[in-house]
Design a protein around this motif. Structure first.
Motif, mmCIF file in Angstrom:
data_model
loop_
_atom_site.group_PDB
_atom_site.id
_atom_site.type_symbol
_atom_site.label_atom_id
_atom_site.label_comp_id
_atom_site.label_asym_id
_atom_site.label_seq_id
_atom_site.Cartn_x
_atom_site.Cartn_y
_atom_site.Cartn_z
ATOM 1 N N ALA A 1 0.832 -1.208 0.000
ATOM 2 C CA ALA A 1 0.000 0.000 0.000
ATOM 3 C C ALA A 1 0.868 1.260 0.000
ATOM 4 C CB ALA A 1 -0.939 -0.009 1.203
ATOM 5 N N GLU A 2 1.963 1.221 0.758
ATOM 6 C CA GLU A 2 2.895 2.359 0.752
ATOM 7 C C GLU A 2 3.483 2.574 -0.641
ATOM 8 O OE1 GLU A 2 4.196 1.156 5.268
ATOM 9 O OE2 GLU A 2 5.748 1.260 3.728
ATOM 10 N N ALA B 1 2.177 1.662 -3.456
ATOM 11 C CA ALA B 1 1.091 2.135 -4.333
ATOM 12 C C ALA B 1 0.919 3.637 -4.194
ATOM 13 C CB ALA B 1 -0.205 1.404 -4.002
ATOM 14 N N SER B 2 0.981 4.106 -2.959
ATOM 15 C CA SER B 2 0.769 5.514 -2.679
ATOM 16 C C SER B 2 1.967 6.368 -3.122
ATOM 17 C CB SER B 2 0.498 5.653 -1.183
ATOM 18 O OG SER B 2 0.760 6.952 -0.754
ATOM 19 N N ARG B 3 3.172 5.883 -2.869
ATOM 20 C CA ARG B 3 4.375 6.628 -3.265
ATOM 21 C C ARG B 3 4.580 6.674 -4.765
ATOM 22 N NH1 ARG B 3 9.566 6.347 0.359
ATOM 23 N NH2 ARG B 3 8.566 6.165 2.369
ATOM 24 N N LEU C 1 2.307 5.593 -7.188
ATOM 25 C CA LEU C 1 1.102 5.840 -7.979
ATOM 26 C C LEU C 1 0.743 4.707 -8.943
ATOM 27 C CD1 LEU C 1 1.697 9.632 -8.668
ATOM 28 C CD2 LEU C 1 0.326 8.579 -6.852
ATOM 29 N N THR C 2 0.681 3.514 -8.385
ATOM 30 C CA THR C 2 0.110 2.396 -9.138
ATOM 31 C C THR C 2 -0.427 1.393 -8.128
ATOM 32 O OG1 THR C 2 0.507 0.581 -10.679
ATOM 33 C CG2 THR C 2 2.334 1.164 -9.235
ATOM 34 N N ASP C 3 -1.562 0.789 -8.435
ATOM 35 C CA ASP C 3 -2.025 -0.284 -7.539
ATOM 36 C C ASP C 3 -1.831 -1.650 -8.191
ATOM 37 O OD1 ASP C 3 -3.928 -0.181 -9.445
ATOM 38 O OD2 ASP C 3 -5.635 0.042 -8.084
ATOM 39 N N HIS D 1 3.228 -0.400 -14.217
ATOM 40 C CA HIS D 1 3.066 1.048 -14.100
ATOM 41 C C HIS D 1 2.966 1.629 -15.506
ATOM 42 C CE1 HIS D 1 3.684 5.187 -12.769
ATOM 43 N NE2 HIS D 1 3.656 4.777 -11.512
ATOM 44 N N ALA E 1 9.363 1.084 -7.351
ATOM 45 C CA ALA E 1 8.406 0.419 -6.463
ATOM 46 C C ALA E 1 8.891 -0.983 -6.103
ATOM 47 C CB ALA E 1 7.023 0.355 -7.125
#
Lengths: 80, 143, 143, 80
Positions: free
Chosen positions: C64-65, C67-69, C71-73, C97, C106
């Protein structure tokens, strides 16, 4: 001497050919080659200083050409 | 170590098997994939062309530089040419190394150098039937 | 986005399919592989154990970190437990990404955090029949 | 209250158990828990300050425990 210049991608489209033959004096430089190329129909649509490769390596304007050299114009690359 | 142009699909699992090496603890990879949208336009595929002989020479040189910098020769790089449809891979890079950091560093080095040095070009084909030569550094951010 | 413990072989190709996403142009991956030699000793395999519930919570937090840093899930992380023989993968990470740099960043973030935060342990088994608990930062460089 | 402390990997070997039960006064801290743990046979082979997790999160010495908390000692991690 006659130098065959390979063309690729957008440059091949602009010049309407996969390669062109250029007649040059012995020991002509890449700069002289490009001056000759610039007289070809469509060459006005090339950028001011296209990259040139001689024998598979990027070559600057001062490189001296010899008969049999493999020469190509290299459009801006976009691999990946 | 192997680097070259291919005209078929890139099989990353096969590349991973190819570099697998006894004593290595890390395998890092990168795949470039043809995106469905670029610069706001709907893309159907990309026609990649290359100055094959020079492209393979540059790719091999980049792989050799990575091998020397990051101390592993377990490196494979393939770039595909011809028409590549959306969602398919245009480039595959795999590096195996004893340790994780240099494996990841080597992958990054190779893709960054490949993008700026290797004579490969792409002609994007769009859903509206048009097409356009894509130059790095123009338009939308590139992968 | 998915992060978890598995007790079977890690299938990186399947993880790549799982994160594949329309519009993404980059897929980066990392696999940790059991090495045949560590600290000068001949290794036959590693028995991984975990505090499963907490490990999965930490792995999910790390994903989750990332993803947030970055910008991709489109992130998947699997760590295997149980006995893993030499040459097999203990951990697999795949990130898709739009662009290449954050995909690689990531992957690196996830493996670095995983190594220091996730309650997983390894007991190395050696060719001479002995075994030893391996702690990060002791002995030979770790992958 | 009784706190069950889960043990893993080398700590489970050192203490010879997958978990141990610790009797503590209400509102005891992690520090008090660890003082009690240190009296177990084999606990002399634990490091001076083992990491502790309470309800799946790393917890410092001041965290106050309550009945039903899920508590574990966390050996130095070595995943990947």
């Amino acid at each position: 001497m006659t130098i065959t210049v390979q063309l690729f991608a957008s440059y091949a489209e602009v010049l309407g050919a996969k390669s062109i033959q250029i007649e040059l004096p012995e020991s002509a430089t890449v700069k002289a080659l490009m001056a000759a190329v610039s007289k070809f129909p469509g060459a006005n649509r090339l950028p001011p200083h296209p990259l040139v490769a001689v024998n598979l390596s990027y070559a600057n304007q001062d490189v001296v050409l010899k008969a049999g050299d493999e020469v190509a114009l290299i459009p801006p690359v976009a691999g990946g | 170590m192997r680097a070259g142009i291919v005209t078929r699909q890139i099989d990353l699992a096969a590349l991973m098997s190819e570099v697998s090496k006894d004593g290595h603890g890390a395998v890092a990879s990168f795949m470039g994939i043809v995106r469905s949208v670029n610069d706001g336009k709907s893309v159907t595929g990309i026609d990649y062309s290359a100055y094959d002989a020079m492209a393979e020479k540059e790719m091999s040189a980049i792989a050799a530089e990575a091998a020397s910098r990051f101390l592993t020769d377990a490196i494979v790089v393939e770039h595909r040419t011809g028409y590549v449809t959306v969602g398919e891979a245009s480039v595959g890079i795999v590096v195996s190394h004893e340790r994780r950091a240099p494996a990841l560093d080597a992958v990054r080095y190779i893709i960054e150098e490949l993008k700026v040095r290797v004579p490969i070009w792409k002609c994007e084909h769009y859903a509206d039937g048009s097409r356009d030569w894509v130059h790095a550094g123009t338009g939308a951010p590139r992968t």
